[in-house]
Write an enzyme that holds these catalytic residues in place. Structure first.
Site, short mmCIF file in Angstrom:
data_model
loop_
_atom_site.label_atom_id
_atom_site.label_comp_id
_atom_site.label_asym_id
_atom_site.label_seq_id
_atom_site.Cartn_x
_atom_site.Cartn_y
_atom_site.Cartn_z
N HIS A 311 48.80 48.01 115.83
CA HIS A 311 49.76 48.13 114.58
C HIS A 311 50.88 49.20 114.69
CE1 HIS A 311 47.58 45.26 112.01
NE2 HIS A 311 46.46 45.44 112.77
N LYS A 491 56.70 51.49 100.10
CA LYS A 491 56.04 51.68 101.33
C LYS A 491 55.24 53.05 101.41
CE LYS A 491 59.95 50.44 103.67
NZ LYS A 491 59.34 49.29 104.31
N ARG A 492 54.44 53.29 102.35
CA ARG A 492 53.83 54.58 102.50
C ARG A 492 55.08 55.50 102.67
NH1 ARG A 492 48.66 55.80 102.89
NH2 ARG A 492 48.99 57.71 103.27
N LYS A 497 59.89 55.97 108.33
CA LYS A 497 60.08 55.10 107.40
C LYS A 497 61.58 55.39 106.69
CE LYS A 497 55.61 53.23 106.56
NZ LYS A 497 55.60 51.63 106.73
N THR A 598 55.62 44.44 106.30
CA THR A 598 55.28 43.27 105.58
C THR A 598 55.71 43.02 104.33
OG1 THR A 598 53.25 44.36 104.85
CG2 THR A 598 53.13 42.53 106.74
N LYS A 602 57.58 40.25 101.79
CA LYS A 602 57.38 39.92 100.46
C LYS A 602 58.92 39.79 99.45
CE LYS A 602 52.81 41.92 101.11
NZ LYS A 602 52.43 43.28 101.31
C1 26Q Z 1 44.52 57.01 112.68
C2 26Q Z 1 43.76 58.45 113.05
C3 26Q Z 1 43.19 59.17 112.10
C4 26Q Z 1 43.54 58.93 110.81
C5 26Q Z 1 44.29 57.89 110.06
C6 26Q Z 1 44.81 56.88 111.11
C7 26Q Z 1 45.55 55.80 110.56
C8 26Q Z 1 45.23 55.41 109.47
C9 26Q Z 1 46.01 54.15 109.11
C10 26Q Z 1 46.30 55.04 111.44
C11 26Q Z 1 46.99 54.01 111.10
C12 26Q Z 1 46.87 53.73 109.63
C13 26Q Z 1 47.53 52.41 109.16
C14 26Q Z 1 48.58 51.77 109.82
C15 26Q Z 1 49.20 50.75 109.27
O1 26Q Z 1 49.35 50.41 107.99
N1 26Q Z 1 50.37 50.18 110.20
C16 26Q Z 1 51.18 49.15 109.62
O2 26Q Z 1 50.34 47.86 109.86
C17 26Q Z 1 51.38 46.79 109.23
C18 26Q Z 1 50.57 45.59 109.44
O3 26Q Z 1 50.43 45.18 110.99
C19 26Q Z 1 52.90 46.83 109.94
O4 26Q Z 1 53.30 45.72 109.19
C20 26Q Z 1 53.32 48.09 109.80
O5 26Q Z 1 54.59 48.12 110.65
C21 26Q Z 1 52.55 49.27 110.39
O6 26Q Z 1 52.98 50.55 109.96
#
Ligand code: 26Q
Length: 754
Positions: A311, A491-492, A497, A598, A602
């Site tokens: 992702h 978004k986050r 972003k 995503t 929406k």
């Molecule tokens: C990793 C290591 C340590 C702590 C936290 C993390 C961590 C936590 C959450 C790494 C990634 C995430 C979340 C990632 C995420 O939400 N990615 C998004 O995924 C969506 C669905 O595929 C995409 O549409 C987005 O582009 C993408 O940013």
């Protein structure tokens, strides 16, 4: 009295009219459970286990009623008894068991699996507190715990327990099951594991807690802050609890259905949602070993059973664990990981493909690619970039493993539930076939030139904007004028972003207004975003936007034209109010950095036009709607990648060379901002933008300002033309149904029920 009213009366223990809201909510929950149970089916053939550290499911009552086909009937029964379904919904706490896109995607996938009648369960953790609740104090983000486990919860406790060894101790993972019923479809489950010993009184100030007391804290929070050592270790423990329990559940259920373990891949398909569940690979090999299966065969079985979704392209988000962490937490896995590493090194001598690198770090993504049969990206551009740059070594080694699965969203929640006005109008125009076959939305194109239809679409948007205004006033005490153009970036909060680009663009507009160059239309810009608690610059950007909002509000000359609203505690519930009310959807990430997005889908589905870069799924949106129905700007992903490779980007040159850019950046620490802003915070952000600007905001600044101005002009000058663009966007959004995505996964990777 009809059957439904009768059953509700029984469940309430009194006539519906006499029941209080809490009793009614409880009765509805029981009713849904009964009806969901009736839709459970025996599993034949292969069953999917979607393992994910996050399931951002949102509130479930309305969605379940819609999917069971009893929403209208329930609402009518309640109405006759003088009750209001919307008020009952407010009693439900939102389970925020995810950070953002990845977690929400997992929730959409569960809905689509059940809707398509595919056997597929989710497996994750039952966090006691989801993502933190966001508050603003002096316009700065403060985090507090967000409880969701109520007396009445959708997740039912079972007496199924699995032993899990970690750090030399044994824990018992208890299974909770949350039924997921598809739209006119079957019931699957979201399986969530928890420890009985978790203790909520461990929480101190805000969201801090004792990170060393494992038995008491393991599932307390979704991803505790990973900025310190104890936090990072806790994450490893959480992940292992999840995958060990998942692996045991999968082996157990498969054996019950006749599997002899050698043929596991005929009974189970496992999807690894990003690297968070990657330890399921060595854990399954270990468990198969205990069943008497040799290492080489176990490796093959696991490879055939598992598939991995990537992702992110951001290197810093790819998980690499120091060997020492794993040795401490999961010593039983280390010999297996070492053997897998040796195998990987046999297959490929390029150090870029190693599982354990020279610094003794274990690369989870590398283990996934070597030892699963499929690696997929989440949008066409993302997959292409993975193959051509980030994971090019692996693509050469295993070209057959790489594939794309463009993300999608469930139309049940993101259209039918959140936008009933638009849903009804669509049904009136093209029938209700689109609810199960999203490609039918294209039929709407027939009405492209129909002024009555276009006017009606705009009326619906206006009503949704009014509803958002009422909600904002009620829940946040903010007044907004629904006749303005609504732009939304939700978004986050992350530098890639580029909420900071929106910030600079707004400051520029402020100067334009001050100089008498008025915008074509008054605009309200909404933001919804949480910043990771330890992500300083992200928090600084929130502060700057909140402070800029104060500056605008205090200046009548400006506030007539421009307003900033930073929504507090953006979550799924807020998104459901905001998205149907949006005119302009801001998708402005630095090209090549957003894997898919995503939210962009929406907004499109709800008739907003996209102002965006050629990044993630924006590229596919642009292809589907055509240039005249989207506002694209900025550098291409190739330009960006080249610029990074050359390493010659200098923010300072842009700052010094462009008076508009300099003026906007300097405003951050000017007198106006310092009236309510924190000098140190704003100075830090300013220095970051001038001295680093890692996500290249400044090269896209002018293009962004111009393109947004163009959108505002189109909106102001020709409402009919604008409405036509909206119609085309809605009509072309069918491709982004998660039903399509899931069908693609099933066709290419899972082959469920066979
Ligand atoms: C990793 C290591 C340590 C702590 C936290 C993390 C961590 C936590 C959450 C790494 C990634 C995430 C979340 C990632 C995420 O939400 N990615 C998004 O995924 C969506 C669905 O595929 C995409 O549409 C987005 O582009 C993408 O940013």
């Amino acid at each position: 009295m009809n059957r439904l009213e009768q059953r509700l009366t029984e469940l309430c223990g009194c006539p519906v009219a006499q029941a209080d809201d809490q009793t009614l909510y409880r009765a509805l929950l029981m009713l849904v459970r009964e009806k969901s149970r009736d839709k459970c089916q025996v599993v034949h053939g292969r069953k999917l286990y979607y393992i994910s550290a996050e399931f951002l499911i949102g509130k479930l009552l309305s969605n379940n009623l819609i999917n069971l086909g009893i929403y209208d009937e329930v609402r009518a029964v309640l109405q006759n008894a003088g009750k209001d379904l919307a008020r009952l919904e407010e009693l439900e706490a939102e389970p925020s068991l995810g950070n953002g896109g990845l977690g929400r995607l997992a929730a959409c996938f569960l809905d689509s699996l059940a809707t398509l009648n595919l056997p597929g369960d989710g497996v994750g953790l039952r966090y006691h507190f989801g993502l933190f609740r966001q508050k603003f104090v002096n316009d700065r983000q403060k985090e507090t715990p967000d409880p969701w486990l109520q007396q009445e919860s959708w997740a039912e406790k079972t007496d199924i327990l699995f032993p899990v060894q970690m750090g030399g101790k044994e824990f018992a993972a208890r299974l909770y099951r949350l039924p997921v019923t598809g739209y006119e479809g079957r019931t699957n489950y979201l399986n969530l594991f928890d420890l009985d010993s978790v203790d909520e009184s461990l929480i101190n100030e805000g969201i801090s807690f004792d990170k060393t007391a494992l038995a008491q804290n393991l599932t307390l929070f979704l991803y505790p802050d990973d900025s310190d050592e104890a936090g990072r270790k806790l994450r490893v423990y959480q992940q292992y609890l999840m995958v060990s329990a998942a692996a045991q559940l999968i082996l157990c259920e498969s054996a019950e259905r006749g599997c002899c373990y050698h043929d596991l891949a005929d009974y189970a398909a496992i999807q690894i949602n990003d690297t968070h569940p990657s330890m399921v690979i060595p854990e399954l090999i270990r468990l198969l070993g205990e069943k008497g299966i040799g290492f080489d065969e176990a490796v093959q079985i696991v490879t055939d059973t598992c598939a991995y979704t990537n992702h992110t392209i951001l290197a810093e988000a790819l998980e690499k664990w120091p060997r020492a962490y794993l040795e401490e937490a999961v010593p039983q896995l280390m010999p297996i990981i070492e053997k897998l590493d040796a195998l990987a090194k046999e297959r490929c001598d390029d150090p870029a493909c190693a599982i354990i690198d020279e610094q003794d770090r274990v690369h989870m993504a590398h283990m996934d690619i070597h030892f699963t049969h499929s690696t997929n990206g989440v949008a066409a551009l993302h997959t292409q970039i993975l193959k051509s740059s980030e994971l090019a070594h692996f693509d050469r080694l295993y070209p057959e493993k790489f594939n794309n699965k463009t993300n999608g969203i469930t139309f049940r929640r993101w259209l039918m539930s959140c936008n009933p006005l638009l849903t009804d109008e669509l049904c009136r125009l093209i029938g209700d076939g689109f609810k199960k076959d999203a490609s039918q939305l294209k039929k709407l194109l027939f009405y492209k030139e129909d002024e009555a239809v276009l006017r009606r679409l705009m009326e619906i948007k206006d009503q949704n904007k009014q509803a958002l205004s009422v909600w904002m006033h009620k829940t946040q005490g903010v007044s907004v004028d629904p006749t303005r153009l609504f732009s939304i970036q939700s978004k986050r909060l992350h530098e890639y972003k580029r909420q900071q680009l929106n910030l600079l663009g707004l400051i520029h507009q402020y100067f334009e207004i001050k100089a008498g160059h008025l915008p074509p239309v008054p605009m309200t810009c909404f933001f919804g975003a949480k910043a990771a608690p330890a992500y300083t610059i992200a928090k600084d950007i929130i502060h700057a936007l909140r402070v800029l909002s104060n500056v605008f509000a205090a200046d009548p000359e400006v506030s007539r034209w421009l307003q900033i609203v930073f929504v507090e505690n953006y979550n799924v519930t807020a998104a459901e109010k905001m998205i149907p009310a949006c005119d302009l959807s801001e998708q402005i990430s630095l090209a090549s950095k957003e894997a898919s997005g995503t939210g962009n889908m929406k907004f499109m589905l709800n008739g907003a036009l996209t102002l965006g870069t050629m990044d993630g799924a924006n590229v596919e949106i642009a292809q589907l709607v055509g240039d005249e129905n989207i506002y694209i700007f900025g550098q291409s992903s190739q330009q960006v990648i080249r610029r990074y490779a050359a390493g010659d980007y200098s923010a300072r040159e842009w700052y010094e060379g462009d008076p508009n850019i300099r003026r906007a950046i300097d405003f951050l620490t000017g007198e106006q901002m310092l009236k309510t802003g924190d000098r140190e915070v704003l100075r830090r952000l300013q220095n970051e933008l001038i001295g680093k600007d890692w996500f290249q905001t400044l090269p896209d600044f002018n293009a962004y300002v111009l393109r947004r101005r163009q959108a505002m002009e189109d909106y102001a000058v020709s409402p009919m033309l604008w409405a036509k663009k909206c119609l085309v966007n809605i009509a072309q959004a069918g491709y982004f149904s998660s039903d399509r995505t899931i069908a693609d996964y099933d066709r290419d990777i899972w082959h469920l029920g066979q």
